[in-house]
Design a protein around this motif. Structure first.
Motif, PDB file in Angstrom:
ATOM      1  N   ILE A  93      39.425  46.696  41.470  1.00  0.00           N
ATOM      2  CA  ILE A  93      40.279  45.630  41.674  1.00  0.00           C
ATOM      3  C   ILE A  93      41.765  46.048  41.864  1.00  0.00           C
ATOM      4  O   ILE A  93      41.821  45.717  41.055  1.00  0.00           O
ATOM      5  N   VAL A  94      42.315  46.366  42.674  1.00  0.00           N
ATOM      6  CA  VAL A  94      43.750  46.430  43.055  1.00  0.00           C
ATOM      7  C   VAL A  94      43.857  45.829  44.202  1.00  0.00           C
ATOM      8  O   VAL A  94      43.678  46.132  45.615  1.00  0.00           O
ATOM      9  N   GLY A  95      45.150  45.166  44.112  1.00  0.00           N
ATOM     10  CA  GLY A  95      45.628  44.040  45.696  1.00  0.00           C
ATOM     11  C   GLY A  95      47.075  43.456  44.805  1.00  0.00           C
ATOM     12  O   GLY A  95      47.821  44.318  44.248  1.00  0.00           O
ATOM     13  N   ALA A  96      47.599  42.898  46.678  1.00  0.00           N
ATOM     14  CA  ALA A  96      48.710  42.496  45.931  1.00  0.00           C
ATOM     15  C   ALA A  96      48.653  41.348  47.115  1.00  0.00           C
ATOM     16  O   ALA A  96      48.176  41.099  47.725  1.00  0.00           O
ATOM     17  N   GLN A 130      54.636  41.268  40.037  1.00  0.00           N
ATOM     18  CA  GLN A 130      53.282  41.852  39.459  1.00  0.00           C
ATOM     19  C   GLN A 130      52.772  40.709  39.705  1.00  0.00           C
ATOM     20  O   GLN A 130      50.747  41.534  39.680  1.00  0.00           O
ATOM     21  N   LEU A 131      51.943  40.770  40.646  1.00  0.00           N
ATOM     22  CA  LEU A 131      50.505  40.416  42.035  1.00  0.00           C
ATOM     23  C   LEU A 131      49.959  41.719  42.802  1.00  0.00           C
ATOM     24  O   LEU A 131      49.274  41.569  42.966  1.00  0.00           O
ATOM     25  N   GLN A 132      51.618  42.768  42.791  1.00  0.00           N
ATOM     26  CA  GLN A 132      50.757  43.944  43.162  1.00  0.00           C
ATOM     27  C   GLN A 132      49.888  45.142  41.787  1.00  0.00           C
ATOM     28  O   GLN A 132      50.377  45.433  40.925  1.00  0.00           O
ATOM     29  N   ASN A 133      48.715  44.615  41.092  1.00  0.00           N
ATOM     30  CA  ASN A 133      48.403  45.911  39.986  1.00  0.00           C
ATOM     31  C   ASN A 133      47.335  46.118  40.491  1.00  0.00           C
ATOM     32  O   ASN A 133      46.187  45.591  41.471  1.00  0.00           O
ATOM     33  N   VAL A 134      46.294  46.566  39.459  1.00  0.00           N
ATOM     34  CA  VAL A 134      44.790  47.118  39.511  1.00  0.00           C
ATOM     35  C   VAL A 134      44.208  47.165  37.927  1.00  0.00           C
ATOM     36  O   VAL A 134      45.070  46.769  36.730  1.00  0.00           O
ATOM     37  N   ARG A 135      43.070  46.699  38.048  1.00  0.00           N
ATOM     38  CA  ARG A 135      42.513  45.902  36.619  1.00  0.00           C
ATOM     39  C   ARG A 135      41.293  46.759  36.778  1.00  0.00           C
ATOM     40  O   ARG A 135      40.205  46.041  37.755  1.00  0.00           O
ATOM     41  N   TRP A 179      54.346  51.949  38.272  1.00  0.00           N
ATOM     42  CA  TRP A 179      53.699  51.096  37.388  1.00  0.00           C
ATOM     43  C   TRP A 179      53.070  51.099  35.632  1.00  0.00           C
ATOM     44  O   TRP A 179      52.947  51.661  35.306  1.00  0.00           O
ATOM     45  N   ARG A 180      53.243  49.374  35.293  1.00  0.00           N
ATOM     46  CA  ARG A 180      53.171  49.364  33.788  1.00  0.00           C
ATOM     47  C   ARG A 180      51.687  49.266  33.611  1.00  0.00           C
ATOM     48  O   ARG A 180      51.410  48.207  33.522  1.00  0.00           O
ATOM     49  N   ASP A 181      51.444  49.316  31.926  1.00  0.00           N
ATOM     50  CA  ASP A 181      50.474  49.411  31.168  1.00  0.00           C
ATOM     51  C   ASP A 181      50.299  47.332  31.195  1.00  0.00           C
ATOM     52  O   ASP A 181      51.451  47.576  30.274  1.00  0.00           O
TER      53      ASP A 181
END
Length: 229
Positions: free
Chosen positions: A202-205, A115-120, A97-99
């Motif tokens: 939150i981490v999702g897809a 892009q919808l597969q992310n963590v923030r 994954w990328r920052d």
């Protein structure tokens, strides 16, 4: 570590709210598997892109943040560790994954293709000292999903709630989906209180991919820790 869990399904109708963060980005440290490199992010102006500076494991990096003191456990294969000593939290994320800059969030990583597969991660000030001070787990999570995460056109389902205790700090972690007429997203969230801050990861897809990536993203949610600052 003490863990308790229960399951619940709910429906909701409310508006999402992106949490505000402090007006400054503090230096971050990213540790790859095996701690072969350290990446330090320079302070950035609010809402601007972070400009990472790649560095070897040298005197400067180690004086900022010794890797051995941050991660008592070995980083899982195919994951890297993000550690923000200044803002008081850490977590693992998939190493491919990328920052990226996610407005209103302190840190974020995403799949390079999806892009919808992310963590923030975001945080806001609080006068509470522990997540339990926010209220009973079921009530806190229900209010979050129905009054913060979802919109009037979405149906929210909460599938699992867990309370975890790590190094004397308590966390609520839960799985949920938000379903719109034309779209559905699934996610894990981990919340905690420390340092006068209310932290949210939150981490999702996309829900269509959830079965394939659920276990992978659960590692991210369960790795979230708050640090003393």
């Amino acid at each position: 570590m003490a863990v308790s869990s229960l399951s619940l399904s709910l429906a909701s109708t409310t508006l999402p709210n992106r949490l505000n963060v402090s007006p400054y980005q503090h230096p971050k440290v990213l540790l790859c598997s095996g701690c072969e490199r350290v990446m330090c992010c320079l302070p950035a102006v609010r809402n601007s892109k972070r400009r990472p500076l790649l560095m070897g494991v040298g005197a400067l990096a180690l004086s900022l943040l010794p890797a051995s003191s941050l991660l008592a456990e070995e980083i899982p294969a195919n994951y890297d560790a993000f550690v923000d000593k200044a803002d008081g939290y850490s977590y693992y994320y998939p190493s491919d994954w990328r920052d990226f800059d996610f407005r209103g969030h302190d840190s974020a990583f995403k799949d390079r293709y999806l892009q919808l597969q992310n963590v923030r991660v975001s945080f806001i000030p609080t006068d509470k000292s522990d997540i339990r001070d926010m209220g009973p787990m079921e009530e806190v999570i229900y209010n979050l999903v129905t009054h913060v995460y979802s919109t009037p056109t979405q149906v929210a389902d909460i599938f699992d709630m867990q309370e975890r205790t790590i190094d004397g700090k308590n966390y609520y972690t839960f799985e949920y989906t938000l379903t719109s007429p034309n779209f559905s997203r699934a996610a894990f969230a981990s919340i905690a209180v420390a340092n006068g801050r209310y932290y949210t990861l939150i981490v999702g897809a996309n829900e269509r991919r959830w079965r394939r990536v659920r276990n992978k993203l659960k590692v991210v949610a369960d790795s979230f820790k708050v640090l003393d600052i």
